[in-house]
Motif scaffolding. Structure first.
Motif, short mmCIF file in Angstrom:
data_model
loop_
_atom_site.label_atom_id
_atom_site.label_comp_id
_atom_site.label_asym_id
_atom_site.label_seq_id
_atom_site.Cartn_x
_atom_site.Cartn_y
_atom_site.Cartn_z
N ALA A 273 -4.17 -15.82 -48.25
CA ALA A 273 -4.37 -16.55 -46.99
C ALA A 273 -3.75 -15.89 -45.76
O ALA A 273 -3.00 -16.53 -45.02
CB ALA A 273 -3.86 -17.98 -47.15
N PRO A 274 -4.06 -14.61 -45.50
CA PRO A 274 -3.55 -14.01 -44.26
C PRO A 274 -4.22 -14.69 -43.05
O PRO A 274 -5.44 -14.70 -42.94
CB PRO A 274 -3.94 -12.54 -44.38
N ARG A 275 -3.39 -15.24 -42.18
CA ARG A 275 -3.92 -16.04 -41.05
C ARG A 275 -4.60 -15.16 -40.01
O ARG A 275 -5.35 -15.64 -39.18
CB ARG A 275 -2.77 -16.81 -40.40
N ASN A 276 -4.29 -13.85 -40.06
CA ASN A 276 -4.74 -12.92 -39.03
C ASN A 276 -5.93 -12.07 -39.46
O ASN A 276 -6.24 -11.07 -38.84
CB ASN A 276 -3.58 -11.99 -38.65
N LEU A 277 -6.60 -12.47 -40.55
CA LEU A 277 -7.70 -11.65 -41.10
C LEU A 277 -9.05 -12.30 -40.83
O LEU A 277 -9.21 -13.52 -40.98
CB LEU A 277 -7.51 -11.51 -42.62
N CYS A 278 -10.02 -11.47 -40.46
CA CYS A 278 -11.41 -11.92 -40.33
C CYS A 278 -12.32 -10.90 -41.00
O CYS A 278 -12.29 -9.71 -40.66
CB CYS A 278 -11.79 -12.06 -38.86
N VAL A 279 -13.12 -11.36 -41.95
CA VAL A 279 -14.10 -10.50 -42.61
C VAL A 279 -15.47 -10.80 -42.00
O VAL A 279 -15.88 -11.97 -41.95
CB VAL A 279 -14.14 -10.79 -44.13
N ILE A 280 -16.15 -9.77 -41.55
CA ILE A 280 -17.51 -9.92 -41.03
C ILE A 280 -18.47 -9.26 -42.03
O ILE A 280 -18.29 -8.10 -42.40
CB ILE A 280 -17.67 -9.30 -39.64
N VAL A 281 -19.44 -10.04 -42.49
CA VAL A 281 -20.38 -9.52 -43.50
C VAL A 281 -21.74 -9.32 -42.85
O VAL A 281 -22.34 -10.28 -42.33
CB VAL A 281 -20.51 -10.50 -44.69
N TRP A 282 -22.20 -8.08 -42.87
CA TRP A 282 -23.53 -7.74 -42.33
C TRP A 282 -24.54 -7.88 -43.45
O TRP A 282 -24.59 -7.04 -44.35
CB TRP A 282 -23.55 -6.29 -41.82
N ASP A 283 -25.35 -8.92 -43.41
CA ASP A 283 -26.26 -9.22 -44.52
C ASP A 283 -27.68 -8.83 -44.14
O ASP A 283 -28.40 -9.58 -43.48
CB ASP A 283 -26.17 -10.72 -44.85
N ARG B 16 -0.59 6.14 -37.64
CA ARG B 16 0.19 6.23 -36.38
C ARG B 16 -0.09 5.02 -35.50
O ARG B 16 0.82 4.44 -34.91
CB ARG B 16 -0.17 7.52 -35.64
N ALA B 17 -1.36 4.62 -35.44
CA ALA B 17 -1.72 3.48 -34.58
C ALA B 17 -1.08 2.19 -35.10
O ALA B 17 -0.63 1.34 -34.32
CB ALA B 17 -3.24 3.32 -34.53
N MET B 18 -0.99 2.06 -36.42
CA MET B 18 -0.39 0.85 -36.98
C MET B 18 1.12 0.81 -36.77
O MET B 18 1.76 -0.23 -36.88
CB MET B 18 -0.71 0.74 -38.48
N ALA B 19 1.70 1.97 -36.45
CA ALA B 19 3.14 2.01 -36.19
C ALA B 19 3.45 1.53 -34.77
O ALA B 19 4.60 1.23 -34.44
CB ALA B 19 3.68 3.42 -36.38
N GLU B 20 2.42 1.44 -33.92
CA GLU B 20 2.61 0.94 -32.55
C GLU B 20 2.68 -0.58 -32.57
O GLU B 20 1.87 -1.21 -33.23
CB GLU B 20 1.45 1.37 -31.65
N PRO B 21 3.61 -1.16 -31.82
CA PRO B 21 3.68 -2.62 -31.83
C PRO B 21 2.45 -3.26 -31.19
O PRO B 21 1.81 -2.64 -30.33
CB PRO B 21 4.92 -2.93 -31.01
N VAL B 22 2.14 -4.46 -31.59
CA VAL B 22 0.99 -5.17 -31.04
C VAL B 22 1.35 -5.69 -29.66
O VAL B 22 2.45 -6.19 -29.45
CB VAL B 22 0.60 -6.34 -31.95
N LEU C 5 -1.64 -8.49 -44.24
CA LEU C 5 -0.41 -9.00 -44.86
C LEU C 5 0.80 -8.19 -44.38
O LEU C 5 1.88 -8.74 -44.16
CB LEU C 5 -0.52 -8.94 -46.38
N ALA C 6 0.62 -6.88 -44.22
CA ALA C 6 1.73 -6.02 -43.82
C ALA C 6 2.09 -6.23 -42.35
O ALA C 6 3.25 -6.04 -41.96
CB ALA C 6 1.38 -4.56 -44.07
N GLN C 7 1.09 -6.62 -41.53
CA GLN C 7 1.32 -6.72 -40.09
C GLN C 7 0.83 -8.08 -39.59
O GLN C 7 -0.22 -8.17 -38.93
CB GLN C 7 0.59 -5.59 -39.37
N PRO C 8 1.57 -9.14 -39.88
CA PRO C 8 1.07 -10.48 -39.56
C PRO C 8 0.85 -10.76 -38.08
O PRO C 8 0.11 -11.68 -37.73
CB PRO C 8 2.16 -11.41 -40.14
N LYS C 9 1.44 -9.93 -37.20
CA LYS C 9 1.23 -10.18 -35.76
C LYS C 9 -0.06 -9.54 -35.24
O LYS C 9 -0.50 -9.83 -34.13
CB LYS C 9 2.40 -9.62 -34.96
N ARG C 10 -0.64 -8.65 -36.04
CA ARG C 10 -1.84 -7.95 -35.59
C ARG C 10 -3.07 -8.65 -36.17
O ARG C 10 -3.10 -9.01 -37.34
CB ARG C 10 -1.81 -6.49 -36.09
N ARG C 11 -4.10 -8.84 -35.35
CA ARG C 11 -5.37 -9.36 -35.88
C ARG C 11 -6.12 -8.21 -36.54
O ARG C 11 -6.14 -7.08 -36.02
CB ARG C 11 -6.22 -9.96 -34.76
N VAL C 12 -6.75 -8.50 -37.67
CA VAL C 12 -7.40 -7.45 -38.46
C VAL C 12 -8.81 -7.90 -38.82
O VAL C 12 -9.01 -9.03 -39.30
CB VAL C 12 -6.59 -7.17 -39.75
#
Ligand SMILES: Cc1ncc(C[n+]2csc(CCOP(=O)(O)OP(=O)(O)O)c2C)c(N)n1
Length: 199
Positions: free
Chosen positions: A99-109, A193-199, A69-76
């Motif tokens: 509904a963040p469009r850039n989010l993917c949750v991977i579940v290891w079951d 620091r890494a999140m402060a770098e632009p995508v 949500l904070a960084q909509p241009k970055r895939r997370v």
């Protein structure tokens, strides 16, 4: 898109984590859940855009949602065990609502709380279908990855199309192959620091 838990190949978390990291080219953030999820993320090669949840179950997806949500241009990406997600199920509804469009949750079951001794989770023997819960929570594109090829295709989809996405993966019971350094302050600072770098 795979609906049922029948006919799903049982895959390996360390191998799939390596495949995922190998597909990242744009400073995507990856949040590893407690224990094995972040150990195998560490084992895939440390990146400053990785954050490792070292203490609490169920926080990988909520933290990833906040970053998305904070960084909509970055895939997370969030990497979470089935037991951990079951402890924090409400986050699926919150993700669907935000509904963040850039989010993917991977579940290891793996159907077990592996790191504390292999006790069975309710997802064991497919009694609880985590992907079905995600869909019913409002994450319409949630799906099981049936095999390696489908996992790659779903990660690719998460990198290029609007989410939120959730990928369920049935995995074997191999423990994490390594152990993350236990240095939460260093990880927090290098991640910020890494999140402060632009995508
Ligand atoms: C809130 C909370 N409850 C319990 C624990 C103890 N604990 C740490 S990891 C874990 C099991 C995690 O299971 P899962 O997410 O399925 O991952 P796996 O170990 O199977 O890879 C437990 C019970 C904890 N760290 N935090």
């Amino acid at each position: 898109m795979t609906d049922a838990t029948d006919n799903l190949h049982v895959m390996n978390r360390a191998a799939l984590t390596k495949r995922l990291v190998g597909m990242l080219t744009k400073r995507e953030a990856v949040i590893g859940g407690i224990g094995n999820s972040n150990w195998d993320l560490w084992g895939a090669g440390h990146r400053p855009e990785n954050f490792y949840m070292l203490g609490s179950m169920g926080l990988a997806a909520p933290i990833a949602m906040g970053v998305a949500l904070a960084q909509p241009k970055r895939r997370v990406f969030a990497l979470e065990g089935d037991g951990s997600l079951l402890m924090q199920l409400g986050c699926l509804s919150t993700i669907a609502a935000q509904a963040p469009r850039n989010l993917c949750v991977i579940v290891w079951d793996n159907g077990i709380y592996q790191i504390t001794g292999g006790q069975g989770t309710p997802a064991a023997a497919s009694r609880t279908d985590i992907v079905a819960i995600a869909r019913a929570s409002g994450i319409g594109g949630a799906t099981w990855a049936a095999d390696h090829a489908e996992f790659d295709a779903l990660v690719s989809r998460a990198l290029t199309t609007d989410g939120p996405h959730l990928i369920g993966v049935k995995i074997d019971n191999e423990p994490g192959r390594t152990q993350t350094d236990r240095d939460p302050i260093r990880f927090r600072e290098s991640f910020m620091r890494a999140m402060a770098e632009p995508v």
